[in-house]
Design a protein around this motif. Sequence first.
Motif, short mmCIF file in Angstrom:
data_model
loop_
_atom_site.label_atom_id
_atom_site.label_comp_id
_atom_site.label_asym_id
_atom_site.label_seq_id
_atom_site.Cartn_x
_atom_site.Cartn_y
_atom_site.Cartn_z
N LEU A 14 0.85 -1.18 0.00
CA LEU A 14 0.00 0.00 0.00
C LEU A 14 0.89 1.23 0.00
CD1 LEU A 14 -2.65 1.54 0.23
CD2 LEU A 14 -2.71 1.01 2.66
N ILE A 15 0.65 2.11 -0.96
CA ILE A 15 1.34 3.40 -1.03
C ILE A 15 0.30 4.49 -0.85
CG2 ILE A 15 2.63 4.99 -2.51
CD1 ILE A 15 4.01 2.60 -3.74
N CYS A 16 0.55 5.39 0.08
CA CYS A 16 -0.45 6.40 0.41
C CYS A 16 0.25 7.70 0.81
CB CYS A 16 -1.33 5.90 1.56
SG CYS A 16 -2.82 6.87 1.85
N ASP A 17 -0.38 8.83 0.56
CA ASP A 17 0.22 10.09 0.96
C ASP A 17 -0.16 10.43 2.40
OD1 ASP A 17 -2.08 12.40 0.86
OD2 ASP A 17 -2.46 10.82 -0.61
N VAL A 18 0.72 11.17 3.05
CA VAL A 18 0.55 11.49 4.46
C VAL A 18 -0.73 12.29 4.69
CG1 VAL A 18 1.54 12.75 6.42
CG2 VAL A 18 3.01 11.37 4.95
N LEU A 21 -3.58 9.92 5.00
CA LEU A 21 -3.48 9.18 6.26
C LEU A 21 -3.81 10.08 7.46
CD1 LEU A 21 -0.25 7.22 5.37
CD2 LEU A 21 -2.45 6.18 5.93
N SER A 22 -3.41 11.35 7.39
CA SER A 22 -3.73 12.28 8.48
C SER A 22 -5.23 12.52 8.55
CB SER A 22 -2.98 13.60 8.27
OG SER A 22 -1.58 13.41 8.36
N GLN A 23 -5.88 12.59 7.39
CA GLN A 23 -7.33 12.75 7.38
C GLN A 23 -8.01 11.52 7.97
OE1 GLN A 23 -9.17 15.58 6.46
NE2 GLN A 23 -10.70 14.35 7.55
N ALA A 24 -7.47 10.34 7.68
CA ALA A 24 -8.02 9.12 8.26
C ALA A 24 -7.89 9.14 9.78
CB ALA A 24 -7.30 7.90 7.69
N HIS A 59 3.83 4.43 10.83
CA HIS A 59 3.75 3.36 11.82
C HIS A 59 2.34 2.84 12.00
CE1 HIS A 59 7.86 3.19 13.77
NE2 HIS A 59 7.99 4.07 12.79
N LEU A 60 1.35 3.71 11.85
CA LEU A 60 -0.04 3.23 11.91
C LEU A 60 -0.34 2.33 10.73
CD1 LEU A 60 -1.89 6.47 13.06
CD2 LEU A 60 -1.70 4.33 14.34
N LEU A 61 0.11 2.73 9.54
CA LEU A 61 -0.12 1.91 8.36
C LEU A 61 0.59 0.56 8.49
CD1 LEU A 61 -1.61 1.98 5.70
CD2 LEU A 61 0.43 2.93 4.63
N PHE A 62 1.79 0.58 9.05
CA PHE A 62 2.55 -0.64 9.30
C PHE A 62 1.75 -1.59 10.19
CE2 PHE A 62 5.79 -3.19 11.44
CZ PHE A 62 6.70 -3.47 10.43
N ARG A 63 1.19 -1.06 11.27
CA ARG A 63 0.41 -1.89 12.19
C ARG A 63 -0.88 -2.41 11.53
NH1 ARG A 63 1.43 -2.23 17.45
NH2 ARG A 63 3.22 -1.09 18.30
N SER A 244 -5.88 -1.11 -0.37
CA SER A 244 -6.27 0.29 -0.18
C SER A 244 -6.37 0.62 1.30
CB SER A 244 -7.61 0.57 -0.86
OG SER A 244 -8.65 -0.14 -0.20
N LEU A 245 -6.36 1.90 1.60
CA LEU A 245 -6.49 2.33 2.98
C LEU A 245 -7.84 1.90 3.55
CD1 LEU A 245 -5.34 3.84 5.39
CD2 LEU A 245 -6.21 5.97 4.41
N SER A 246 -8.88 2.00 2.75
CA SER A 246 -10.20 1.58 3.23
C SER A 246 -10.22 0.09 3.56
CB SER A 246 -11.28 1.90 2.19
OG SER A 246 -11.02 1.26 0.96
N ASP A 247 -9.50 -0.71 2.77
CA ASP A 247 -9.44 -2.15 3.04
C ASP A 247 -8.76 -2.44 4.37
OD1 ASP A 247 -10.78 -2.94 0.77
OD2 ASP A 247 -8.97 -3.30 -0.40
N VAL A 248 -7.64 -1.77 4.65
CA VAL A 248 -6.92 -2.07 5.89
C VAL A 248 -7.65 -1.51 7.10
CG1 VAL A 248 -4.68 -2.26 4.76
CG2 VAL A 248 -5.38 -0.07 5.72
N LEU A 249 -8.47 -0.48 6.90
CA LEU A 249 -9.26 0.05 8.01
C LEU A 249 -10.44 -0.86 8.34
CD1 LEU A 249 -9.34 3.86 7.14
CD2 LEU A 249 -8.20 2.79 9.10
N ILE A 250 -10.94 -1.55 7.32
CA ILE A 250 -12.05 -2.48 7.54
C ILE A 250 -11.54 -3.79 8.12
CG2 ILE A 250 -13.80 -3.88 6.37
CD1 ILE A 250 -14.06 -1.58 4.35
N GLY A 251 -10.34 -4.23 7.65
CA GLY A 251 -9.77 -5.47 8.14
C GLY A 251 -10.14 -6.65 7.27
#
Length: 251
Positions: A14-18, A21-24, A59-63, A244-251
Amino acid sequence: MTRQQRIETSIEYLICDVGTLSQAREDHRWLDSLLSPAEAAHSNRLRQAADRAAYRSGHLLFRLMAARRLGIEPRDAGELTFTRTCRTCGGPHGKPQIMGAELSLSRSGDMVAVTSAPSSSPIGIDIEHIPNEVFSGFDEYVLTSGESLSPGANTTRRRIELWVAKEAALKTTGDGLNVEPNGLEVVGTDREAPLVPGSVHWAASIRAPEHPELNRLSLATVPCPPSHAAALSCADRLPVTSTSLSDVLIG
């Protein structure tokens, strides 16, 4: 094959801009609670707000990627133990690890890249911003003599592409810059290989006879914004997909 079985037998990145991620973090206030006290303290010691945001986001994305790999709920990612151990001196500054998953993290400017793989498949990822020009002495430090003479090596983009490929390999083994990049050669690059959106093509490998753990590691270019270059490295040519970020937030 179930979704979790697919995740457990492949590589995800996953590649995402800061900023995203800050908005998330604003939208999901529970995210910051996932960081360990040590991670939070390190973040707070950084002087620049942009650096603090980038560190926390990475680090949050890593976790979250680790939680997805291990099949646990995203909200439980804070229970995972995050460690760094240098393979050379044993100090707390080596490859970041979470037990049960193979992961790699990279940050450059406002971009964060994280990848995960089965625990038996060491993985490395690197992303770098493309500067207007490379630093003085770059070619001598990073490139082999053959790479310096190769077609396109006189462009900044190609130099950075070689740099991220070697950095990804060095992250795979945990050697980091204890091994000078000019001791590694990127070979077999298929510049014409088509890239399927969201996937990568294992088109190159590392030649490093003096470093058996690095020799013949597979390399792939990772799709990313044109302002950056990114690469993956792995010993196993496993299937690779983006998430995607939405995928990792859902699990």
